[in-house]
Design a protein around this motif. Structure first.
Motif, short mmCIF file in Angstrom:
data_model
loop_
_atom_site.label_atom_id
_atom_site.label_comp_id
_atom_site.label_asym_id
_atom_site.label_seq_id
_atom_site.Cartn_x
_atom_site.Cartn_y
_atom_site.Cartn_z
N LYS B 156 1.74 8.87 10.74
CA LYS B 156 3.00 8.91 9.98
C LYS B 156 4.13 9.35 10.89
O LYS B 156 3.96 10.25 11.73
N GLN B 158 8.48 10.13 10.84
CA GLN B 158 9.78 10.20 10.16
C GLN B 158 10.83 10.40 11.21
O GLN B 158 10.74 11.35 12.01
N LEU B 236 8.95 1.57 8.25
CA LEU B 236 8.38 1.16 9.54
C LEU B 236 6.87 1.01 9.42
O LEU B 236 6.22 1.78 8.73
N LYS B 243 2.57 4.46 9.52
CA LYS B 243 3.70 4.06 8.69
C LYS B 243 4.80 5.10 8.84
O LYS B 243 4.54 6.23 9.24
N GLY B 244 6.00 4.70 8.46
CA GLY B 244 7.07 5.69 8.58
C GLY B 244 8.37 5.25 7.95
O GLY B 244 8.48 4.18 7.36
N THR B 245 9.34 6.15 8.04
CA THR B 245 10.69 5.84 7.59
C THR B 245 11.66 6.13 8.73
O THR B 245 11.43 6.99 9.58
#
Lengths: 375, 375, 375, 375
Positions: B156, B158, B236, B243-245
């Motif tokens: 993960k 961010q 993302l 996964k990510g933001t």
């Protein structure tokens, strides 16, 4: 107060009891604390209840309490069981004339939530949902600032709720909290989404007084064999045109209970973090950063009314939780004495439905590869 | 070093000069500091250059410097103009045998970027792109930790890069930095996306050594009459399944230069914030939080080699920027003395192309309502 | 600039060179970098100096530079040797017409300090003492706030300067920085007192524009066999009646370079911490906490003029140090061109004498079991 | 529990009630809440007590409760009056067989304290003093770390307790909390010294398990017409040779309730701050900084046993206060059931005497111009 669930060893049951006790307005008088009758009764004794009010199940509790004289029976039930055990006891309690405090997410399914709303409405009784983070003084300050237009039109929101306790497969080692949360038959269709994502959603809508109009969700299942999400990343579009991101996770290793929100408007912005809830960081055009504190300077009445002790004396998780109970108790005492109060301030069945719709929308969006989904 | 752009009053020109000067390895010897010949020459004098090496434009500079004896002429050019003025001077410099340091994003268009890569390759000369944030000691520590497997498989991410200086329409009041940045003919197809989003992207890929495989982008244009994005929210997906933001903004009122990243793996996690760059916050399974500091305990050589002063003596933006120049200078001195060095450590033309592809992918995704877009 | 001391491996020599270089106003042109002629010359080459200006000792440097044409010789010397080697080179430089920048504490003894003041005065030349922490933009903001009466009459001061690098007996393991600092023949009568206590004292008097009138000092010698203090706790009384505490230490295990100050007045208060120098925390009657940032909102010109880059781009130790050099260079250039400037802003020989008096007063007080001692 | 003092509008009475209620082990059953009988009775009703147990004064309460059957009467009294009203009710309660919880400082004078100790000893009853800050999980962790030798021999201590609420002359505007605190007939010979200095002293000795051997105190009286101190700066020498500073103030404008302590040993150091009590910052030789959190990793049992909720869910002032009550209740229940417990963990009459001696020593030292004074 009679409690359903929350026997010895339960995290959230203990929280509810302490939160209800804090302000001296609510007394635990009975309970059905476990699906095991023995454990239920043992728990009740451990909580200093008289044996005759330690019930073996919630059906018995509701039936017997109803038979007690009005001034002796419990006034409301607090439901602190896993999600799949919210609906049935809530329904039974309401149908027998007892008000309800219920943990979130409100129900196992959206259908149950919609049904529950009807039951609540029909009953005319009170129903509180414990979105406890809305009880913090500075969350109320944040809401009031937005509501009073201090920030101007809202443009951007960032919210995350990050935990790491499911980073490893603790559910395979008998970890009680983990076991039911990763099990769809007990949790529902959302994992971390239902457990903490709903808190994040609720906080966004509570502070901004704006509805999320649509979302695009990319859910993750990182733990071995997990069928429910343990992580999620979302794009948000608010009803007023503001945009944002939400991220929640229970595999964010090292995070304890990091619920944080930032709201940016045309005239100001604010930031609040649950892990240090006694600061509200704000910015204003052409001014230095300002930090507000509970019972500190320049607060709105909504914030002042929710603090118990002078500035600099930190209040925390239990106090915020207690504020939900306190506000519910204020409303309940008014009802019991045939008075009305202006604005009851605690989450209700409507927040519960909205939370369930959020879960369903996010799951649907995720199935469609993060397509925008309204709710 | 000869400088192109960056005359009196330029923010980034001054930064490049200070960064280049800090370590005593690079000397500013000439410049074409402005598109106005008068201003160019006045600037050069102000920077204590001899008049004969204050040129009226970059064409003149490159031509005349080339005619100087090899040990007197500039070794490389630093291009610090707005985006639309990167490609032409870079091309001319390279074709005339001068190495290049260039600000980011690398070019106005992706086509230019691809063309520039060919020119660089053909020339055999050095090309550095100033993704300055990768120069921080603790960013190098973060990269080394991930590369050495300390965090385990990454799950993960961010990242956000938040500024507020375009919250109001400063471009309508003659604000020089704002004016060209909101103009597609000077900025390219990305606004905040190109200006700061590319830094965020670069930081993610630098620290994790993972490529972003696809993204879903929702860009905002909140400022009145803006045609380029001034805000963006992205989902993302990394090449390894993480996964990510990402969120970037120049309308996040109150934010100064808030570039922050969190990376969560199976065994550990880390967090770094540009505004207090001298802390790297980490978490490890079953351990208390650990905070690393530059030149502090337990660091990798990559981090130690990038610190200049003892722990507790904060280094900042200029020092990190200077590290890009220092590492470029080390490489350049090796090349000039026919030596080789093992691993040159600064961003290159490939990072520049990747940044331009990111801009194009995000704009395309946004046009398609945040559809997943590979790049 | 010609440098005395600060050869390869020296911490503070490197700091002075980088600080002097940063703003492009000062060039290192020669040096006598070590008491070993070989090391001095090797160091000079390593710093890219021409061999003929790498001198074997400072006497040679001063003599030979004096013989160079005026426009080619060094303008000033920077003295970065241990304390016992400050006075002699400063004297020689001044007597030969060279301006001086000198590290602190100014001299080995108070007698030397008083003598040096006379020499400076007689010479009519510039003398800067590198109390570098006064170069931070927010320290200048703090000083301006007090000077403008924003805080009202000052009542209380807390200052500490805490390091931990002498927690163990590193001087017995050949640690170069430690060895001379614990040696009275090189350090003088103060240990941590002279090395960092003087910085704390200077910061107090710089920010408040108030003199410490008397002090009560309890010095500690915790390291094995140490004859000089490595720790100190002081009570302070200011000339206006304010009271305070000072604590400094080099055995505060874990502390890196924690210089922090709080100043409380009748109308406001402020706090500044060197390890995160880009925040000035303030409080005002009946207002929320306000945090100022360099180049941020609502600053005094003194602060704005000392920032190099936009808000949110952290400046650190080297930048503050560079500001001392920059302000010295501005004054020097004025002098060299027969101009005057209004208020030269850097510490001078008077600050140096005051620092030496502080050392002597604290040592005397400590000998008398922390009796109040004026200075 | 029967309460003496703490009627409607009292800050500390409300705190005691909430703290006692939190864990569900203690019930408020009666009270004499005010020196005004009317106000006492009105307060009791407001706290949901039956009218017959709202007493008009504490003498009546003690007399009448004693006449109730043993299983119905109160078990102990909580004394939450101003300082001058501690001794008499404590004496009366103890002499009538009631255990006592008492706020600090224990008594008005040292003589009373010594007398009270005798009464407690003679009675064989429990006596708890509410030095509430020792109830924090991470304060217990700090104590355990020192006790287990993790920090090695302690060398240096810094403690401060800073408030700003007496910055202006609020006692002249009818501010109830202020009025009695600045009045020697109600507060005793110490002002801020007794009110908060005693907390600071207690925290030092609690965490380090070391006694302060001597102190040098410089007290301030900054508020107009104040005869008691509202500010103090102290040098400390501990029984093991460690040195330190203490600073307390109620005129430190802007400070809310800033109680902070740092302890440095030969092997490690720690820092704890009351305003963010959920972090314990530690340093260890050659290791990065480590931050411990309640219910987080690597804690001693003493800390784990004092946390109520999972890591990341902040506990605050009331929870720590409640831990004093909880530990007192555990001891009391053991006594009532003729059991013994191993180590009762709450402050007692001995801490109270020590606190009174501290007040007297500091006042004496201050009178002698900060001469070292043992106690």
């Amino acid at each position: 107060m009679g409690m359903i669930g929350g026997g010895i060893g339960s995290f959230i049951g203990d929280v509810h009891r302490k939160a209800a006790a804090l302000d001296g307005m609510i007394e635990l008088v009975c309970g059905a604390f476990s699906s095991s009758p023995e454990k239920s009764i043992a728990s009740g004794k451990d909580f200093y209840l008289p044996e005759e009010r330690c019930y073996k199940d919630y059906q018995e509790m509701i039936a017997k309490e109803k038979m007690l004289p009005e001034d002796q029976r419990m006034n409301f039930v607090a439901i602190v069981t896993p999600n799949h055990m919210h609906f049935a006891p809530a329904k039974l309690a309401l149908e027998n004339g007892f008000h309800v405090v219920c943990d979130k997410p409100m129900t196992l399914t959206l259908e149950e939530a919609i049904e529950l709303e009807k039951i609540v409405t029909k009953s005319g009784l009170l129903f509180a949902l414990t979105h406890n983070y809305t009880g913090h003084p500075l969350v109320k300050q944040a809401k009031a600032m937005v509501a009073n237009g201090d920030l101007g039109n809202i443009r951007k929101i960032q919210v995350h709720y990050l935990q790491g306790w499911l980073s490893t497969s603790v559910e395979k080692t008998g970890h009680k909290q983990a076991t039911w949360r990763v099990d769809p038959s007990k949790s529902g269709i959302g994992g971390a989404l239902g457990d903490i994502g709903t808190h994040a959603k609720n906080l966004v809508e509570y502070i901004t007084s704006l509805k999320i109009e649509e979302l695009a969700a990319d859910l993750g299942r990182f733990g071995e064999d997990r069928v429910l999400d343990d992580d999620g990343n979302l794009l948000l579009r608010m009803e007023n045109g503001a945009k944002g991101t939400m991220s929640f996770s229970q595999i964010a290793l090292g995070e304890e209970n990091n619920l944080s929100i930032k709201v940016y408007g045309e005239k100001g912005s604010l930031e609040w973090r649950q892990e240090n809830p006694n600061q509200l960081i704000t910015h204003w055009l052409k001014e230095p950063q300002k930090i507000f504190t509970p019972n500190g300077n320049d607060l709105y009445p909504e914030a002042l009314n929710s603090s118990r002790i002078p500035a600099g004396h930190p209040e925390g998780y239990l106090e915020a939780f207690a504020t939900i109970y306190k506000n519910f108790a204020i409303h309940l005492m008014a009802v019991l004495t045939n008075k009305t109060i202006e604005k009851p301030d605690y989450p209700t069945v409507y927040d519960g439905i909205r939370g369930m719709k959020f879960i369903y929308a996010a799951v649907e969006s995720d199935k469609n590869n993060a397509t925008w989904t309204k709710f």
